[in-house]
Design a protein around this motif. Sequence first.
Motif, PDB file in Angstrom:
ATOM      1  N   LYS A  25       0.836  -1.205   0.000  1.00 38.30           N
ATOM      2  CA  LYS A  25       0.000   0.000   0.000  1.00 38.30           C
ATOM      3  C   LYS A  25       0.874   1.260   0.000  1.00 38.30           C
ATOM      4  N   ASN A  35      -6.253   6.521  -2.461  1.00 38.15           N
ATOM      5  CA  ASN A  35      -7.302   5.683  -1.854  1.00 38.15           C
ATOM      6  C   ASN A  35      -6.997   4.196  -2.035  1.00 38.15           C
ATOM      7  N   LYS A  37      -6.477   0.404  -1.339  1.00 40.67           N
ATOM      8  CA  LYS A  37      -6.948  -0.651  -0.452  1.00 40.67           C
ATOM      9  C   LYS A  37      -6.343  -1.958  -0.931  1.00 40.67           C
ATOM     10  N   THR A  38      -6.069  -2.855   0.007  1.00 42.63           N
ATOM     11  CA  THR A  38      -5.617  -4.201  -0.357  1.00 42.63           C
ATOM     12  C   THR A  38      -6.682  -5.196   0.071  1.00 42.63           C
ATOM     13  N   TYR A  39      -6.678  -6.338  -0.587  1.00 39.02           N
ATOM     14  CA  TYR A  39      -7.608  -7.400  -0.215  1.00 39.02           C
ATOM     15  C   TYR A  39      -6.865  -8.723  -0.200  1.00 39.02           C
ATOM     16  N   LEU A 175     -15.487  -4.044  -3.570  1.00 41.19           N
ATOM     17  CA  LEU A 175     -14.585  -3.068  -2.948  1.00 41.19           C
ATOM     18  C   LEU A 175     -14.353  -1.863  -3.874  1.00 41.19           C
TER      19      LEU A 175
END
Length: 178
Positions: A25, A35, A37-39, A175
């Motif tokens: 990130k 903005n 985001k990691t998943y 997401l």
Amino acid sequence: MNKKIGILRGINVGGKRKILMADLKLLCEKLGMENVKTYIQSGNLIFNSDKQGFELENALEKGIAQEFGFDVPVIVRTEKELETSINNNSFYDKDVDISQLHLTFLKEKPAKQHIDKVSSLDHEPDKFKIKDKDVFILCEGKYHKSKLSNSFFEKQLKVGATTRNWKTVLKLLELAKN
């Protein structure tokens, strides 16, 4: 800024090519993505950027090599492209067990002669369909036992690839929309 989804191949698998998502990130933010985001730990990113996919792929691949010391192939799709991919999956319907579905993201659209060749090979009991830069897979058993692996499609189609299970694909779109 446009929503993008970055899909990294082969990180944090079996303790090799390890990248903490917090570090990934930070790298993305250094590269100008917003903005971020990691998943899950397998290398899925959602971020905003006005840059084109190939520019982002190159920037991430170079940044990861410099920051972490190894090469990681990266594929970037827009939110709209991911939504189109989901809508194009003819295996995806109310009667299918989504644990059997997978999407192999291709770095680029393969040549017709490579598609024709791979389509003529025996893949039973598993099935697949190629549409543009996507390979939709229906596995009768476990994906890790299927002949339809990333390596198989890269070798046959002569393009880079990475695969996600259908649950992850759907979550990435969710997401991206939030």
